[in-house]
Motif scaffolding. Structure first.
Motif, PDB file in Angstrom:
ATOM      1  N   CYS A   7       0.857  -1.185   0.000  1.00 45.73           N
ATOM      2  CA  CYS A   7       0.000   0.000   0.000  1.00 45.73           C
ATOM      3  C   CYS A   7       0.894   1.236   0.000  1.00 45.73           C
ATOM      4  CB  CYS A   7      -0.909   0.017   1.221  1.00 45.73           C
ATOM      5  SG  CYS A   7      -2.089  -1.348   1.270  1.00 45.73           S
ATOM      6  N   GLY A   8       0.873   1.973  -1.104  1.00 47.92           N
ATOM      7  CA  GLY A   8       1.698   3.181  -1.217  1.00 47.92           C
ATOM      8  C   GLY A   8       0.952   4.375  -0.651  1.00 47.92           C
ATOM      9  N   GLN A   9       1.124   4.633   0.633  1.00 46.49           N
ATOM     10  CA  GLN A   9       0.422   5.746   1.282  1.00 46.49           C
ATOM     11  C   GLN A   9       1.240   7.027   1.070  1.00 46.49           C
ATOM     12  OE1 GLN A   9      -0.070   3.539   5.133  1.00 46.49           O
ATOM     13  NE2 GLN A   9      -2.207   4.135   4.850  1.00 46.49           N
ATOM     14  N   LEU A  10       1.063   7.626  -0.082  1.00 48.09           N
ATOM     15  CA  LEU A  10       1.866   8.765  -0.498  1.00 48.09           C
ATOM     16  C   LEU A  10       1.283  10.071   0.010  1.00 48.09           C
ATOM     17  CD1 LEU A  10       2.445   7.768  -4.237  1.00 48.09           C
ATOM     18  CD2 LEU A  10       3.675   7.006  -2.207  1.00 48.09           C
ATOM     19  N   GLU A  11       2.148  11.062   0.158  1.00 42.38           N
ATOM     20  CA  GLU A  11       1.681  12.417   0.458  1.00 42.38           C
ATOM     21  C   GLU A  11       1.400  13.107  -0.881  1.00 42.38           C
ATOM     22  OE1 GLU A  11       2.992  16.507   2.803  1.00 42.38           O
ATOM     23  OE2 GLU A  11       4.165  14.676   3.065  1.00 42.38           O
ATOM     24  N   ILE A  12       0.136  13.123  -1.249  1.00 41.71           N
ATOM     25  CA  ILE A  12      -0.274  13.641  -2.556  1.00 41.71           C
ATOM     26  C   ILE A  12      -0.385  15.158  -2.509  1.00 41.71           C
ATOM     27  CG2 ILE A  12      -2.106  13.578  -4.300  1.00 41.71           C
ATOM     28  CD1 ILE A  12      -0.478  10.964  -3.972  1.00 41.71           C
ATOM     29  N   THR A  13       0.066  15.821  -3.570  1.00 39.80           N
ATOM     30  CA  THR A  13      -0.025  17.278  -3.679  1.00 39.80           C
ATOM     31  C   THR A  13      -1.246  17.629  -4.524  1.00 39.80           C
ATOM     32  OG1 THR A  13       2.392  17.443  -3.585  1.00 39.80           O
ATOM     33  CG2 THR A  13       1.178  19.380  -4.369  1.00 39.80           C
ATOM     34  N   PRO A  14      -2.288  18.236  -3.934  1.00 41.02           N
ATOM     35  CA  PRO A  14      -3.507  18.540  -4.690  1.00 41.02           C
ATOM     36  C   PRO A  14      -3.239  19.460  -5.879  1.00 41.02           C
ATOM     37  CG  PRO A  14      -3.909  18.748  -2.334  1.00 41.02           C
ATOM     38  CD  PRO A  14      -2.416  18.608  -2.509  1.00 41.02           C
ATOM     39  N   GLY A  15      -3.787  19.074  -7.024  1.00 40.50           N
ATOM     40  CA  GLY A  15      -3.682  19.911  -8.211  1.00 40.50           C
ATOM     41  C   GLY A  15      -2.363  19.840  -8.948  1.00 40.50           C
ATOM     42  N   ARG A  16      -1.489  18.885  -8.587  1.00 42.57           N
ATOM     43  CA  ARG A  16      -0.169  18.797  -9.227  1.00 42.57           C
ATOM     44  C   ARG A  16       0.093  17.379  -9.732  1.00 42.57           C
ATOM     45  NH1 ARG A  16       3.742  22.620  -8.439  1.00 42.57           N
ATOM     46  NH2 ARG A  16       4.731  21.432 -10.127  1.00 42.57           N
ATOM     47  N   PRO A  17      -0.552  16.986 -10.821  1.00 38.31           N
ATOM     48  CA  PRO A  17      -0.311  15.639 -11.351  1.00 38.31           C
ATOM     49  C   PRO A  17       1.140  15.413 -11.753  1.00 38.31           C
ATOM     50  CG  PRO A  17      -1.585  16.962 -12.907  1.00 38.31           C
ATOM     51  CD  PRO A  17      -1.546  17.726 -11.628  1.00 38.31           C
ATOM     52  N   ASP A  18       1.855  16.481 -12.138  1.00 42.70           N
ATOM     53  CA  ASP A  18       3.266  16.330 -12.506  1.00 42.70           C
ATOM     54  C   ASP A  18       4.106  15.902 -11.302  1.00 42.70           C
ATOM     55  OD1 ASP A  18       2.638  18.841 -11.388  1.00 42.70           O
ATOM     56  OD2 ASP A  18       4.437  19.765 -12.244  1.00 42.70           O
ATOM     57  N   VAL A  19       3.826  16.498 -10.158  1.00 40.38           N
ATOM     58  CA  VAL A  19       4.540  16.145  -8.924  1.00 40.38           C
ATOM     59  C   VAL A  19       4.131  14.760  -8.449  1.00 40.38           C
ATOM     60  CG1 VAL A  19       4.845  16.758  -6.485  1.00 40.38           C
ATOM     61  CG2 VAL A  19       4.830  18.559  -8.236  1.00 40.38           C
ATOM     62  N   ASN A  20       2.842  14.495  -8.463  1.00 37.00           N
ATOM     63  CA  ASN A  20       2.341  13.204  -7.986  1.00 37.00           C
ATOM     64  C   ASN A  20       2.792  12.053  -8.880  1.00 37.00           C
ATOM     65  OD1 ASN A  20       1.023  14.546  -5.897  1.00 37.00           O
ATOM     66  ND2 ASN A  20      -0.800  14.887  -7.144  1.00 37.00           N
ATOM     67  N   TYR A  21       2.921  12.316 -10.163  1.00 41.44           N
ATOM     68  CA  TYR A  21       3.420  11.302 -11.091  1.00 41.44           C
ATOM     69  C   TYR A  21       4.801  10.806 -10.661  1.00 41.44           C
ATOM     70  CZ  TYR A  21       6.094   9.729 -15.138  1.00 41.44           C
ATOM     71  OH  TYR A  21       6.938   9.043 -15.968  1.00 41.44           O
ATOM     72  N   LYS A  22       5.681  11.725 -10.316  1.00 43.48           N
ATOM     73  CA  LYS A  22       7.035  11.336  -9.891  1.00 43.48           C
ATOM     74  C   LYS A  22       6.997  10.498  -8.619  1.00 43.48           C
ATOM     75  CE  LYS A  22       9.096  15.436 -12.017  1.00 43.48           C
ATOM     76  NZ  LYS A  22       9.761  16.745 -11.777  1.00 43.48           N
ATOM     77  N   LYS A  23       6.118  10.862  -7.692  1.00 44.55           N
ATOM     78  CA  LYS A  23       5.989  10.088  -6.456  1.00 44.55           C
ATOM     79  C   LYS A  23       5.461   8.685  -6.742  1.00 44.55           C
ATOM     80  CE  LYS A  23       5.045  14.192  -3.615  1.00 44.55           C
ATOM     81  NZ  LYS A  23       4.066  14.871  -2.739  1.00 44.55           N
ATOM     82  N   ILE A  24       4.517   8.605  -7.679  1.00 41.74           N
ATOM     83  CA  ILE A  24       3.937   7.308  -8.035  1.00 41.74           C
ATOM     84  C   ILE A  24       4.978   6.424  -8.715  1.00 41.74           C
ATOM     85  CG2 ILE A  24       2.274   6.201  -9.585  1.00 41.74           C
ATOM     86  CD1 ILE A  24       0.384   8.582  -8.919  1.00 41.74           C
ATOM     87  N   ILE A  25       5.772   6.996  -9.615  1.00 41.86           N
ATOM     88  CA  ILE A  25       6.822   6.224 -10.282  1.00 41.86           C
ATOM     89  C   ILE A  25       7.833   5.720  -9.265  1.00 41.86           C
ATOM     90  CG2 ILE A  25       8.763   6.367 -11.887  1.00 41.86           C
ATOM     91  CD1 ILE A  25       6.038   6.108 -13.252  1.00 41.86           C
ATOM     92  N   ASP A  26       8.195   6.558  -8.312  1.00 41.28           N
ATOM     93  CA  ASP A  26       9.117   6.130  -7.251  1.00 41.28           C
ATOM     94  C   ASP A  26       8.521   4.968  -6.451  1.00 41.28           C
ATOM     95  OD1 ASP A  26      10.974   8.028  -7.981  1.00 41.28           O
ATOM     96  OD2 ASP A  26      10.450   9.456  -6.401  1.00 41.28           O
ATOM     97  N   ALA A  27       7.215   5.059  -6.162  1.00 44.89           N
ATOM     98  CA  ALA A  27       6.549   3.997  -5.406  1.00 44.89           C
ATOM     99  C   ALA A  27       6.517   2.699  -6.198  1.00 44.89           C
ATOM    100  CB  ALA A  27       5.134   4.433  -5.041  1.00 44.89           C
ATOM    101  N   ILE A  28       6.292   2.796  -7.507  1.00 49.73           N
ATOM    102  CA  ILE A  28       6.284   1.601  -8.352  1.00 49.73           C
ATOM    103  C   ILE A  28       7.661   0.949  -8.354  1.00 49.73           C
ATOM    104  CG2 ILE A  28       6.086   0.772 -10.734  1.00 49.73           C
ATOM    105  CD1 ILE A  28       3.903   2.900 -11.150  1.00 49.73           C
TER     106      ILE A  28
END
Length: 209
Positions: A7-28
């Motif tokens: 379970c990747g419980q990430l700290e998501i940044t609202p309104g910033r898919p570019d930032v969240n994308y990098k966090k998701i790739i790191d989690a993957i």
């Protein structure tokens, strides 16, 4: 079969898919290094949640679709289920704006794995409209869609079928409110189980509480 689910419980940044994308790739990448079979990410993991009128900006929706494609492409040897906004060209919300869904995307080996009625995503059934939530203003629920198409919600709630190391597994994908059964006539977890789900997964993003 033994499964490793992260379970990747990430700290998501609202309104910033570019930032969240990098966090998701790191989690993957981390989940793959730990030999996970499935990585679960939050509801609205890519766009963020509670962002008001940003939902109505077409360029923002286009960004979310663009980064979602890049996430799907990064799923070699792992199944990833993540939250995103999904749109449906040619269909409108009740306010006349482009149709949007609070959705979950499931992908594996660079491919989307399916969704509701031939769509490439799973749709949130029950939309919260209290406290800080205003989902009914921006999104179309599975209940509304089924009513529009003359379909049964119970029949629409079908599990996702994936293959892990040669073995088939049926997952009931839910989004947050879908699991809070005491408030609704339709019990989403029970319905998914009755329709053959062997495992229930709930992508949730309930802030503050």
């Amino acid at each position: 079969m033994k499964l490793k689910i992260i379970c990747g419980q990430l700290e998501i940044t609202p309104g910033r898919p570019d930032v969240n994308y990098k966090k998701i790739i790191d989690a993957i990448e981390k989940a793959r290094s730990l030999e996970a079979d499935i990585l679960l990410l939050p509801e609205m993991a890519l766009p963020g949640y509670l962002i008001g009128d940003i939902w109505e900006q077409q360029t923002f929706l286009d960004d979310c679709a663009y980064y979602a494609e890049k996430i799907v492409a990064a799923t070699e040897n792992i199944c990833v289920i993540f939250g995103n906004v999904a749109t449906e060209p040619g269909k409108l919300n009740e306010d006349g704006r482009v149709r949007k869904y609070n959705a979950a995307l499931a992908c594996q080996n660079g491919k989307l794995l399916g969704g509701y009625q031939g769509r490439s995503f799973f749709i949130k059934t029950s939309l919260p409209n209290y406290r800080e939530f205003d989902d009914c203003r921006h999104f179309y629920s599975l209940q509304k869609l089924c009513a529009e198409e003359g379909a049964s919600v119970s029949e629409a709630l079908q599990p996702l079928e994936i293959v892990i190391r040669g073995t088939s597994l049926r997952i009931g994908v839910m989004l947050c409110e879908d699991g809070w059964t005491e408030n609704y006539h339709l019990n989403v977890p029970q319905t998914l189980a009755a329709n053959g789900a062997q495992l229930l997964c709930n992508l949730s993003c309930s802030p503050y509480t």
